[in-house]
Design a protein around this motif. Structure first.
Motif, PDB file in Angstrom:
ATOM      1  N   THR A 198      -1.675   4.313  -1.277  1.00 32.74           N
ATOM      2  CA  THR A 198      -1.211   3.224  -0.419  1.00 32.74           C
ATOM      3  C   THR A 198      -2.143   1.923  -0.520  1.00 32.74           C
ATOM      4  OG1 THR A 198      -1.843   3.860   1.626  1.00 32.74           O
ATOM      5  CG2 THR A 198       0.205   4.603   0.889  1.00 32.74           C
ATOM      6  N   GLY A 199      -1.902   0.798  -0.162  1.00 27.48           N
ATOM      7  CA  GLY A 199      -2.605  -0.144   0.286  1.00 27.48           C
ATOM      8  C   GLY A 199      -2.845  -1.073  -0.963  1.00 27.48           C
ATOM      9  N   VAL A 200      -2.081  -0.808  -2.272  1.00 27.82           N
ATOM     10  CA  VAL A 200      -2.383  -1.737  -3.389  1.00 27.82           C
ATOM     11  C   VAL A 200      -0.947  -1.857  -3.795  1.00 27.82           C
ATOM     12  CG1 VAL A 200      -2.462   0.288  -5.013  1.00 27.82           C
ATOM     13  CG2 VAL A 200      -3.180  -1.971  -5.617  1.00 27.82           C
ATOM     14  N   ARG A 201      -0.681  -3.287  -4.033  1.00 27.78           N
ATOM     15  CA  ARG A 201       0.525  -3.592  -4.585  1.00 27.78           C
ATOM     16  C   ARG A 201       0.781  -3.588  -5.987  1.00 27.78           C
ATOM     17  NH1 ARG A 201       3.137  -6.483  -0.551  1.00 27.78           N
ATOM     18  NH2 ARG A 201       4.848  -6.157  -1.651  1.00 27.78           N
ATOM     19  N   ASN A 202      -0.188  -4.018  -6.916  1.00 26.52           N
ATOM     20  CA  ASN A 202      -0.198  -4.004  -8.189  1.00 26.52           C
ATOM     21  C   ASN A 202      -1.087  -2.915  -9.112  1.00 26.52           C
ATOM     22  OD1 ASN A 202       1.455  -6.506  -8.265  1.00 26.52           O
ATOM     23  ND2 ASN A 202      -0.629  -7.719  -7.627  1.00 26.52           N
TER      24      ASN A 202
END
Length: 525
Positions: free
Chosen positions: A225-229
């Motif tokens: 989690t915590g990252v979009r890309n």
């Protein structure tokens, strides 16, 4: 003199017993080759192995040179007290001190920080955990497995881990806490990297993997989690596995040597209107693809000309039918396909389009609740595009009282389809979960038209319906092949039919109204 003689005799006897005991010890363990002794010690916990190491000088040598050091402080079978915790930490400190620089093949450390610890105590424990990792790297560790629970803030692996020339495998599990990665620009020899249950503060980690891990072959990112890309480009990566259920917006994976991709991707419905989730894959040599989850927008899968096995379990939205169909077109070179009912429905909405042609496909598995009336025409549409199919498996789920019918398509319907794959079909397995007849009629159609059929297996969820299966399918079938038909439930084979059997009328009399494996012993397995 007599007392002196007795004393001398007793002393000699004690020495003999000690020598005998010492010889037994040497014969049974101390004289073992190092690798054999290490295998025996690998089955023990860290504390039990320490007790063995205290038995003799030779055992201590074994203990201090074992290639696998597994320090599991998640309290397996140990009472959770502060005294025990301190004792375990001191025990590992002493062990690593006396071990010196003896090479460690694999070092596993599992540690749980207490929620009620003071700031000073927490800082001290954190420092000691980092020290253990430093010492393992000093021992030229090849495989490092770090599992941490109860972190109060972020966790940073020391730079020596990434600088290590001996490290080949790294696994990190932080129980949903944040992992910070230092800014590094040097190469790493890591072959296998596993990141589990953690948050990532930024995208530097994936840039490091792409730019610095020139030898990496297997990458797993599970529950991140915590990252979009996420963007990974690797010229050495062969196996990629990703289970991401939150936060993900864009995934880009590129690798000329990629052979296996296993993805569970759940794109959220609540993305802003300005955001457009995307999936891009460049893997021209991909052989195995496993994809579960949701689908948003049109994926870019590139040219997948080397595919052998595909498993698709997608849950499309109403507006994603075209995107799912596009996925199916992209994998039409596969030889083995395992597909879910939801995916099939997403591809052939209302049977309004023809299926892609799977010329190479020889093995198909359909996972569905059952062969309901609404599903039959869609399955037929899928089968039309598979002229060379030789193995078919229809896997049904548990029976449900949902009001849907599964008895609307009889033999006349199946005969009108003229499915081309029947001439190539060798083996069929059909799971039968309720009292509908679509599965039975389809099985009869195969028996009466598949001239090269070698084996058919009917799996029953409920034993009470076995007589109906036999009467409804076998007795009324004009079978044209010499196939073996097996009727069985999920636990055992009920009946076995090599079809070297009496005429149908006699067979019906033998079976009676209800068949069990004890009625006709010569047909039983």
């Amino acid at each position: 003199m007599r007392n002196k003689d007795k004393l001398l005799a007793a002393s000699a006897s004690c020495e003999d017993q000690a020598t005998c005991s010492e010889n037994v010890t040497d014969d049974r363990f101390s004289n073992l080759p190092d690798d054999v002794a290490h295998i025996i010690l690998s089955f023990l916990t860290f504390n039990d192995a320490a007790r063995v190491g205290a038995a003799s000088k030779r055992c201590r040598q074994f203990y201090l040179s074992v290639p696998l050091v597994d320090f599991d402080a998640i309290w397996r079978g140990i009472k959770r007290t502060q005294q025990n915790k301190v004792g375990m930490m001191n025990s590992l400190d002493r062990y690593l001190f006396y071990r010196g620089n003896n090479r460690i093949q694999r070092f596993c450390v599992s540690w749980s920080f207490g929620s009620s610890e003071t700031a000073n105590k927490y800082s001290d424990d954190h420092f000691r955990v980092i020290t253990w990792i430093h010492k393992a790297v000093r021992c030229n560790v090849e495989e490092l497995d770090v599992r941490i629970c109860g972190l109060a803030n972020t966790f940073s692996l020391p730079s020596c881990v990434f600088l290590s020339q001996s490290l080949r495998s790294l696994s990190v599990d932080l129980n949903t806490q944040i992992l910070e990665v230092p800014s590094l620009s040097f190469s790493s020899n890591i072959l296998y990297l596993e990141l589990i249950n953690l948050k990532i503060a930024d995208e530097r980690l994936f840039k490091w993997i792409s730019c610095c891990c020139k030898c990496i072959k297997k990458l797993q990112i599970l529950n991140i989690t915590g990252v979009r890309n996420i963007s990974i480009e690797s010229s050495s990566l062969e196996h990629f596995r990703a289970w991401i259920s939150r936060d993900l917006l864009h995934l880009n994976i590129s690798g000329e040597k990629l052979e296996t991709i296993d993805m569970f991707l759940w794109f959220e419905e609540s993305y802003p209107a300005t955001s457009s989730p995307s999936l891009k894959i460049f893997a021209p040599n991909l052989r195995n693809l496993k994809w579960k989850g949701t689908l948003r927008n049109s994926p870019n899968l590139g040219e997948l000309m080397s595919l052998e096995k595909v498993k698709l379990f997608l849950a499309p939205r109403v507006l994603d039918f075209d995107n799912v169909y596009e996925v199916l077109c992209s994998i039409c070179c596969a030889k083995v396909l395992i597909i879910s009912e939801e995916t099939i429905l997403g591809c052939f909405k209302e049977c309004s389009r023809a299926a892609p042609i799977f010329d190479n496909l020889c093995n198909l598995s359909i996972h569905c609740t059952r062969l309901d009336d609404y599903l039959v025409p869609i399955v037929v549409s899928l089968l039309r595009g598979m002229p060379n199919l030789n193995t078919l498996y229809i896997k049904a789920g548990t029976w449900m009282l949902d009001g849907k019918t599964s008895s609307g398509f009889g033999m006349e319907y199946w005969k009108r389809q003229n499915l081309a794959f029947l001439h190539q079909l060798n083996e069929v397995t059909i799971e039968y979960s309720d009292d509908g007849s679509n599965e039975i009629q389809f099985a009869r159609y195969i028996l009466e038209n598949a001239q090269n059929l070698k084996k058919m297996v009917i799996l029953l969820h409920y034993e009470k319906i076995q007589s109906k299966v036999l009467v409804g399918m076998l007795i009324r079938s004009n079978m044209i092949s010499n196939a073996t038909v097996i009727i069985r439930n999920r636990r055992q084979i009920l009946c076995y039919f090599p079809f070297v059997i009496p005429p149908w009328n006699s067979l019906l009399l033998l079976f009676g109204p209800r068949l069990t494996e004890h009625v006709v012993p010569w047909l039983s397995f």
